[in-house]
Scaffold this motif. Structure first.
Motif, PDB file in Angstrom:
ATOM      1  N   ILE A   1       0.865  -1.185   0.000  1.00 31.19           N
ATOM      2  CA  ILE A   1       0.000   0.000   0.000  1.00 31.19           C
ATOM      3  C   ILE A   1       0.895   1.226   0.000  1.00 31.19           C
ATOM      4  O   ILE A   1       1.829   1.328   0.810  1.00 31.19           O
ATOM      5  CB  ILE A   1      -0.934   0.014   1.220  1.00 31.19           C
ATOM      6  CG1 ILE A   1      -1.925  -1.154   1.132  1.00 31.19           C
ATOM      7  CG2 ILE A   1      -1.688   1.345   1.320  1.00 31.19           C
ATOM      8  CD1 ILE A   1      -2.821  -1.300   2.346  1.00 31.19           C
ATOM      9  N   HIS A   2       0.622   2.154  -0.918  1.00 27.08           N
ATOM     10  CA  HIS A   2       1.402   3.387  -1.033  1.00 27.08           C
ATOM     11  C   HIS A   2       0.575   4.589  -0.566  1.00 27.08           C
ATOM     12  O   HIS A   2      -0.647   4.596  -0.705  1.00 27.08           O
ATOM     13  CB  HIS A   2       1.847   3.620  -2.473  1.00 27.08           C
ATOM     14  CG  HIS A   2       2.866   2.639  -2.964  1.00 27.08           C
ATOM     15  ND1 HIS A   2       2.528   1.350  -3.362  1.00 27.08           N
ATOM     16  CD2 HIS A   2       4.207   2.740  -3.118  1.00 27.08           C
ATOM     17  CE1 HIS A   2       3.623   0.711  -3.737  1.00 27.08           C
ATOM     18  NE2 HIS A   2       4.652   1.522  -3.605  1.00 27.08           N
ATOM     19  N   ARG A   3       1.262   5.554  -0.028  1.00 22.75           N
ATOM     20  CA  ARG A   3       0.648   6.842   0.311  1.00 22.75           C
ATOM     21  C   ARG A   3       1.499   7.951  -0.290  1.00 22.75           C
ATOM     22  O   ARG A   3       2.697   8.005  -0.032  1.00 22.75           O
ATOM     23  CB  ARG A   3       0.554   7.027   1.840  1.00 22.75           C
ATOM     24  CG  ARG A   3      -0.465   6.115   2.512  1.00 22.75           C
ATOM     25  CD  ARG A   3      -0.568   6.414   3.996  1.00 22.75           C
ATOM     26  NE  ARG A   3      -1.572   5.576   4.655  1.00 22.75           N
ATOM     27  CZ  ARG A   3      -1.820   5.589   5.958  1.00 22.75           C
ATOM     28  NH1 ARG A   3      -1.111   6.384   6.761  1.00 22.75           N
ATOM     29  NH2 ARG A   3      -2.745   4.809   6.478  1.00 22.75           N
ATOM     30  N   GLN A   4       0.859   8.779  -1.094  1.00 23.57           N
ATOM     31  CA  GLN A   4       1.554   9.885  -1.766  1.00 23.57           C
ATOM     32  C   GLN A   4       2.795   9.394  -2.515  1.00 23.57           C
ATOM     33  O   GLN A   4       3.843  10.035  -2.506  1.00 23.57           O
ATOM     34  CB  GLN A   4       1.927  10.980  -0.757  1.00 23.57           C
ATOM     35  CG  GLN A   4       0.709  11.612  -0.081  1.00 23.57           C
ATOM     36  CD  GLN A   4       1.081  12.689   0.913  1.00 23.57           C
ATOM     37  OE1 GLN A   4       2.071  12.575   1.640  1.00 23.57           O
ATOM     38  NE2 GLN A   4       0.290  13.754   0.954  1.00 23.57           N
ATOM     39  N   GLY A   5       2.636   8.233  -3.164  1.00 21.25           N
ATOM     40  CA  GLY A   5       3.701   7.704  -3.990  1.00 21.25           C
ATOM     41  C   GLY A   5       4.816   6.994  -3.247  1.00 21.25           C
ATOM     42  O   GLY A   5       5.762   6.509  -3.870  1.00 21.25           O
ATOM     43  N   ILE A   6       4.719   6.910  -1.920  1.00 18.88           N
ATOM     44  CA  ILE A   6       5.756   6.269  -1.105  1.00 18.88           C
ATOM     45  C   ILE A   6       5.170   5.022  -0.451  1.00 18.88           C
ATOM     46  O   ILE A   6       4.048   5.039   0.063  1.00 18.88           O
ATOM     47  CB  ILE A   6       6.286   7.228  -0.022  1.00 18.88           C
ATOM     48  CG1 ILE A   6       6.827   8.509  -0.658  1.00 18.88           C
ATOM     49  CG2 ILE A   6       7.370   6.561   0.815  1.00 18.88           C
ATOM     50  CD1 ILE A   6       7.251   9.554   0.347  1.00 18.88           C
ATOM     51  N   LEU A   7       5.933   3.950  -0.449  1.00 19.17           N
ATOM     52  CA  LEU A   7       5.462   2.716   0.174  1.00 19.17           C
ATOM     53  C   LEU A   7       5.125   2.942   1.644  1.00 19.17           C
ATOM     54  O   LEU A   7       5.953   3.458   2.401  1.00 19.17           O
ATOM     55  CB  LEU A   7       6.525   1.621   0.050  1.00 19.17           C
ATOM     56  CG  LEU A   7       6.151   0.261   0.635  1.00 19.17           C
ATOM     57  CD1 LEU A   7       4.989  -0.366  -0.130  1.00 19.17           C
ATOM     58  CD2 LEU A   7       7.349  -0.679   0.628  1.00 19.17           C
ATOM     59  N   HIS A   8       3.920   2.544   2.039  1.00 15.35           N
ATOM     60  CA  HIS A   8       3.493   2.676   3.437  1.00 15.35           C
ATOM     61  C   HIS A   8       3.615   1.337   4.166  1.00 15.35           C
ATOM     62  O   HIS A   8       4.302   1.245   5.177  1.00 15.35           O
ATOM     63  CB  HIS A   8       2.053   3.184   3.493  1.00 15.35           C
ATOM     64  CG  HIS A   8       1.479   3.249   4.872  1.00 15.35           C
ATOM     65  ND1 HIS A   8       2.066   3.975   5.890  1.00 15.35           N
ATOM     66  CD2 HIS A   8       0.377   2.657   5.424  1.00 15.35           C
ATOM     67  CE1 HIS A   8       1.356   3.853   6.999  1.00 15.35           C
ATOM     68  NE2 HIS A   8       0.332   3.055   6.748  1.00 15.35           N
ATOM     69  N   THR A   9       2.963   0.305   3.609  1.00 15.93           N
ATOM     70  CA  THR A   9       3.040  -1.010   4.251  1.00 15.93           C
ATOM     71  C   THR A   9       3.237  -2.105   3.210  1.00 15.93           C
ATOM     72  O   THR A   9       2.816  -1.997   2.065  1.00 15.93           O
ATOM     73  CB  THR A   9       1.755  -1.344   5.053  1.00 15.93           C
ATOM     74  OG1 THR A   9       0.638  -1.366   4.163  1.00 15.93           O
ATOM     75  CG2 THR A   9       1.530  -0.359   6.172  1.00 15.93           C
TER      76      THR A   9
END
Length: 349
Positions: free
Chosen positions: A206-214
């Motif tokens: 899962i990404h947030r704002q283009g950065i990997l979150h989890t």
């Protein structure tokens, strides 16, 4: 004792150096930033640009083998080193991965499906490509983009594309069609000097704002989809004559088929979970590969979730330290900035 050279001094180089030390290898970092995260735990650092000829000559003289922690190492530098010492992964892998058009053409040549795409070298070409994709698509720089940087999304004909080519720097771009996917997954795989290939289980990302979150393991996919990911990774490693760890990102569709997104010729953020849920992490696996040692089979002993600590997330450190069955790994960075990866945590299910 043999010495491994690592080009790049970020957190991936840091974790490679730590894994190397456990196997009795020395490491030397080539990185222009003084006191970079990797140099804090390595045996030495050459403070110079990645393409500095004198620095490359010194690195080759002091090391038995050279690897790298990021894919934007100048190909010419890797090729220069390869004339004196083994460089793993091979420079060809850098050349393929550094240009998104070349990367997709390579993947298609391996029989691996990607999103439809158009190479863009002008505003006129962009407008023609958008017309072909009904006004929808993701415009990206062909080179040097990461964590969502250097991108623009077009959601339909109502999105004004005027000036979009110039706004992204007037550099070579690629427009990719939208993919109707259910989830994003990735697989970490490795190939040894003897041609042995080992794959870790696919992770769901899962990404947030283009950065990997989890990254969650196991991913919510069936065995046929997991096997397709393993087969794709195997085809890529074989075609490149690869040595080391690679990360391959996919879009998983509703019918279980996969669309390859990109390859990363290095240890990968979505493989950090392996240090908590596997006996042999992706970092040790990479060191084993480039040193010519036997690979682990990549088996995991636990289900898990890895989460990046980005920017002010580091303020939650006491909470993570108090959480049972949780591994905390910080990167030696003293200043937390928005979008900056400060560490990661992995908790076992």
């Amino acid at each position: 004792m043999r010495t491994i050279g690592i080009i790049g001094g970020g957190q991936l180089g840091r974790m490679l150096a730590m894994a190397a030390a456990r196997l009795n290898f020395r490491t030397i970092i080539l990185e222009p930033q003084v006191d970079c995260p990797a140099a804090q735990v390595a045996n030495g650092q050459i403070v110079a640009a990645y393409d500095d000829p004198a620095a490359l000559e010194r690195l080759a003289a002091e090391c038995d083998v050279v690897t790298y922690e990021f894919e934007n190492v100048p190909v010419s530098a890797a090729e220069m080193l390869a004339r004196a010492r083994p460089v793993y992964p091979p420079p060809k892998a850098l050349a393929v991965s550094q240009d998104r058009v070349s990367e997709k053409q390579f993947l298609n040549g391996c029989g691996i499906e990607t999103a439809r795409f158009h190479a863009i070298d002008s505003q006129e070409q962009l407008e023609q490509a958008l017309a072909d994709f009904s006004g929808k698509g993701v415009l990206k720089t062909r080179r040097l983009g990461y964590d969502g940087k250097g991108q623009r999304v077009f959601k339909g004909a109502s999105d004004n594309a005027t000036g979009a080519y110039a706004a992204l720097g007037g550099v070579p771009l690629v427009l990719e069609s939208f993919v109707a996917f259910e989830r994003e997954i990735s697989i970490i795989a490795a190939r040894g000097t003897d041609g042995t290939i080992a794959c870790y289980d696919p992770a769901e990302n899962i990404h947030r704002q283009g950065i990997l979150h989890t990254s969650t393991v196991p991913a919510s996919i069936n065995e046929a989809t997991a096997e397709a990911a393993r087969l794709a990774a195997t085809a890529i490693l074989t075609a490149l004559g690869y040595v080391g760890v690679i990360g391959v990102e996919f879009f998983a569709l509703a019918d279980g088929t996969l669309i390859a997104n990109e390859i990363a010729p290095r240890v990968h953020n979505s493989g950090h979970w392996t240090e908590a849920a596997c006996v042999v992490s992706q970092f040790e696996q990479h060191i084993r590969a480039v040193a010519g040692l036997p690979l682990s089979d990549g088996a995991r002993h636990s289900d898990c979730v890895m989460q990046n600590l980005i920017g002010d997330d580091i303020d939650d450190l006491p909470v993570w330290l108090a959480k049972p069955n949780t591994l905390v790994h910080l990167y030696g960075k003293t200043e937390a900035r928005p979008g900056r990866k400060m560490g990661h945590v992995t908790w076992l299910a």
